[in-house]
Design a protein around this motif. Structure first.
Motif, PDB file in Angstrom:
ATOM      1  N   HIS A 170       0.482 -34.934  28.250  1.00 15.25           N
ATOM      2  CA  HIS A 170      -0.919 -34.629  27.951  1.00 15.25           C
ATOM      3  C   HIS A 170      -1.033 -34.176  26.504  1.00 15.25           C
ATOM      4  O   HIS A 170      -0.172 -33.452  25.994  1.00 15.25           O
ATOM      5  N   MET A 191      -6.152 -28.065  28.747  1.00 14.60           N
ATOM      6  CA  MET A 191      -5.450 -29.065  29.554  1.00 14.60           C
ATOM      7  C   MET A 191      -6.175 -29.323  30.857  1.00 14.60           C
ATOM      8  O   MET A 191      -6.272 -30.470  31.335  1.00 14.60           O
ATOM      9  N   GLY A 192      -6.696 -28.250  31.465  1.00 11.21           N
ATOM     10  CA  GLY A 192      -7.440 -28.431  32.711  1.00 11.21           C
ATOM     11  C   GLY A 192      -8.654 -29.315  32.513  1.00 11.21           C
ATOM     12  O   GLY A 192      -8.931 -30.208  33.331  1.00 11.21           O
ATOM     13  N   SER A 240      -8.980 -31.556  30.199  1.00  9.21           N
ATOM     14  CA  SER A 240      -8.559 -32.937  29.939  1.00  9.21           C
ATOM     15  C   SER A 240      -8.183 -33.652  31.233  1.00  9.21           C
ATOM     16  O   SER A 240      -8.250 -34.884  31.316  1.00  9.21           O
ATOM     17  N   MET A 241      -7.773 -32.864  32.269  1.00  4.96           N
ATOM     18  CA  MET A 241      -7.434 -33.459  33.572  1.00  4.96           C
ATOM     19  C   MET A 241      -8.637 -33.501  34.498  1.00  4.96           C
ATOM     20  O   MET A 241      -8.543 -33.922  35.647  1.00  4.96           O
ATOM     21  N   THR A 292     -10.369 -30.929  35.769  1.00  2.00           N
ATOM     22  CA  THR A 292     -10.335 -29.941  36.859  1.00  2.00           C
ATOM     23  C   THR A 292     -10.471 -28.546  36.288  1.00  2.00           C
ATOM     24  O   THR A 292     -10.165 -28.292  35.126  1.00  2.00           O
TER      25      THR A 292
END
Length: 738
Positions: free
Chosen positions: A312, A354-355, A357-358, A360
């Motif tokens: 990521h 990061m969350g 980008s995912m 969530t």
């Protein structure tokens, strides 16, 4: 002296030594019993056992240290009673007093009573001893009318003080506990609170007063100072060796003795920088330079930094770094501890990124997993370290002084020429002038959170010492094939280890001492005073020195200048006025040198004229061989006394080599005082005294520094008997040739 009178004193002293032997035996037996006891149960049980063992070890050391001249005085009082005064207090099993500790209030009249104000004292008697034998007495009669005819007829002595000041030197300072004078005693017993400045010219006993004051304060404030310790700071290793037996002889064995170059644990700096560099490093502006250098290691990137984490892509944005940096700085923690705040804040921000980008929203458990992944990323670790690198003081200063760009960024207060003075090669040894800068940096940086704590470093050092001792035991016993050194240390770990307050304090930069004694204090720079302020937050200090002897470029020209930044006007001043070391003829010549150079300093009054005036010998050239010839002459005249040859640094090595080739017992450096002849520079000789001094080329010493007249004054006032000046150059103004 009548034999029966001497025998009576001997009988009393025998009783005291017998009691001392009993106390030693009892203490040793109790210590052995404690060591045989296996500590079981909680850590507290073991700690208490170790503390008891430590108390008994300290007591046993004290009882052995007071062997020499255990009892040195007697007071005859108006009620016909006698009071014996000595190094420690002793009572018999029925609690009848045998000996009064010299620091106790009951002993004060021994030092303070005079013929004008005798109080209850009729006679003060000094006992002269050799080993455990009484060999004579010296009587000071304060109230002659109170003595009967028989007592008057038995009076003895020509003065204990004069005998002490004219005795040949041994290479070690001896205590003055038997001959403390009234002005000295008043200072010794002065209140512990605040900063006490003791100013005095050469030979006035400043150092002796300071050390006896430390012993007195330890006696008077035992509970507090035994827990926090006392630090004594001296000017050089040879000086510390000179004084190292004074406090033990007074019954105090737990004091930390360090030079200014040893005040930062792990560094033992023996040399100073050149005068201009030393003056700059001692300047208080350096505190701001170091603070800015630390802040400069907390960087915000100019552009976003893209990083890969488990496939990521995350971006470290300058705004996020600035926000985390400001939050960490607001915590008020030192750099390395604040870094934890900084890193934690950025990892949370990157985890949320990061969350997103995912696609969530992370719950706490998922966030913890993502943060673990972030910590494991090489890209993330590199970016965070570049933004806020863990530091050590050594690494900070090495990088600062080796990199002109970093220095220019941090040293805004300094001119380009001043910044150039600070340039230092990365591998250069640390100097005494670097020590307060390292300490300043350590205060801002804090402990290395990735490395061992101060306590762990002390324990590691102790483990190394124990292993070395165990290897020696195994080597001597031939048991190396049966058990390893590590096994031996572990097997006996239950019986210790015990670290004294002094041992723990010496290895811990953050240790707060209960009292600090500073000798030759006029030499300390403003930055060094900042360091000492951190070592003693209560500002309970005894500061001794002589402004006329200041030789350091960053040293003090007034006590107000030195102490105001540390304590404002909350310091008090005492003046010692009597010179017990330097004969009047030598003192007059040394004072004339100062005044000829425009230095106006009050000269202390010498207690004796002296047998020899200073002698100046003019040569066509002063060579090492000519120095050897003169030292031979002086040694014959002094009949076994200690001699110092004081030279400029440029002459020291050649002079030392020639003297060592010609004479059997010549020394220099920290062990110079073990030899009959010591070859020293003025810096080495500060605070010391010798029966005779051979001073080589006074004009070179005068021209050798920014305070050359002060240096020459120091050199000329070291002898107790003879001063010989060798010169080919013209003598400095003020010295009358003879």
């Amino acid at each position: 002296m009548p034999e029966n009178q001497l025998a009576g004193e001997q009988e009393r002293v025998d009783v005291m030594y017998a009691r001392l032997d009993v106390l030693r035996a009892r203490t040793a037996a109790e210590l052995a019993a404690i060591r045989r006891t296996r500590a079981t149960g909680t850590h507290q049980n073991r700690s208490e056992r170790d503390s008891f063992a430590g108390l008994h070890e300290n007591r046993l050391s004290q009882l052995w240290a007071v062997e020499d001249r255990l009892c040195f005085g007697r007071l005859d009082l108006t009620d016909s009673s006698h009071r014996y005064v000595g190094r420690i207090g002793l009572s018999d099993d029925e609690q009848r007093r045998l000996l009064v500790d010299w620091r106790a209030p009951a002993a004060m009249p021994f030092y303070q009573a005079t013929a004008a104000t005798p109080g209850d004292v009729v006679r003060r008697r000094h006992l002269v001893t050799r080993g455990r034998s009484v060999t004579g007495v010296e009587d000071d009669v304060l109230d002659l009318e109170a003595l009967d005819d028989a007592a008057r007829a038995a009076l003895q002595g020509e003065g204990a003080l004069l005998a002490a000041v004219t005795a040949q030197r041994t290479g070690r300072m001896v205590d003055i506990v038997a001959t403390i004078q009234a002005e000295q005693d008043r200072i010794i017993r002065s209140d512990a609170a605040g900063v006490l400045v003791v100013q005095g010219g050469p030979g006035t006993g400043k150092t002796a007063v300071a050390l006896h004051r430390a012993a007195y304060l330890l006696y008077t404030h035992r509970d507090r100072l035994e827990r926090s310790g006392v630090l004594v700071v001296g000017p050089s290793p040879v000086f510390l060796r000179y004084i190292d037996q004074v406090l033990p002889s007074l019954g105090e064995t737990g004091v930390v003795l360090l030079t200014a170059g040893q005040l930062y644990p792990g560094v033992d700096a023996r040399h100073s920088d050149d005068e201009a560099v030393a003056a700059l490093k001692g300047d208080p502006r350096m505190a701001a330079v170091i603070a800015r250098a630390v802040e400069a290691r907390q960087r915000v990137p100019d552009e976003p930094v893209r990083m890969d984490v488990e496939g990521h892509s995350v971006v470290l944005r300058p705004r996020a770094v600035a926000s985390a940096r400001d939050k960490a700085r607001r915590s008020g923690k030192p750099h390395n501890e604040a870094r934890v705040v900084f890193v934690k804040d950025l990892l949370v921000q990157l985890a949320e990124q990061m969350g997103r980008s995912m696609g969530t929203r992370l719950d706490p458990e998922d966030r913890a997993d993502v943060i673990t992944d972030l910590r494991g990323s090489v890209d993330v670790r590199r970016a965070l370290n570049l933004a806020w690198m863990p530091l050590t003081p050594q690494r900070l200063l090495t990088g600062l002084f080796a990199d002109p760009d970093r220095l220019a960024e941090a040293a805004l207060e300094l001119t380009p020429s001043e910044r150039a003075l600070l340039r230092r090669e990365p591998g250069a040894p640390w100097t005494t002038d670097d020590v307060p800068l390292l300490d300043e940096a350590a205060e801002l940086i804090g402990d290395d959170v990735t490395g061992p704590s101060a306590a762990e470093r002390v324990q590691a050092r102790q483990r190394r010492d124990e292993l070395e001792y165990a290897r020696g035991v195994l080597s001597m016993t031939g048991a190396g094939g049966v058990v390893s050194a590590g096994d031996l240390v572990d097997r006996f770990a239950e019986s210790g280890p015990y670290l004294s307050v002094a041992e723990r304090a010496a290895g811990d930069r953050t240790w707060a001492y209960g009292h600090v004694v500073v000798d030759e204090a006029q030499e300390l720079s403003p930055m060094m005073w900042r360091l000492l302020g951190r070592r003693c937050p209560t500002r309970s200090m005894t500061v001794v020195g002589d402004l006329a002897q200041t030789r350091a470029a960053a040293g003090a020209t007034s006590w107000e200048q030195a102490l105001s930044p540390l304590v404002g006007d909350r310091w008090r001043h005492e003046q010692l006025t009597v010179n017990y070391r330097t004969p009047a003829q030598i003192m007059a010549s040394a004072t004339a040198v100062l005044r000829a150079a425009g230095v106006d300093a009050p000269a202390p009054t010498s207690v004796r004229e002296g047998a020899w005036p200073p002698v100046a010998t003019r040569l066509t050239g002063v060579t090492p061989e000519s120095v050897v010839a003169v030292v031979r002459e002086e040694a014959e005249l002094l009949a076994g006394g200690r001699i110092a040859v004081v030279t400029s640094p440029a002459r020291q090595a050649d002079t030392l080599a020639a003297l060592r080739e010609a004479l059997p017992d010549v020394g220099t450096g920290a062990t110079a005082l073990d030899s009959a002849v010591a070859v020293l520079t003025v810096a080495d000789a500060k605070g010391l005294e010798f029966d005779g001094v051979v001073l080589v080329e006074p004009a070179e010493i005068l021209a050798g520094g920014v305070r050359g007249a002060n240096d020459l004054y120091v050199a000329m006032t070291r002898p107790t008997q003879r001063l010989r000046l060798l010169h080919a150059l013209d003598l400095p103004a003020g010295i009358a040739p003879r």
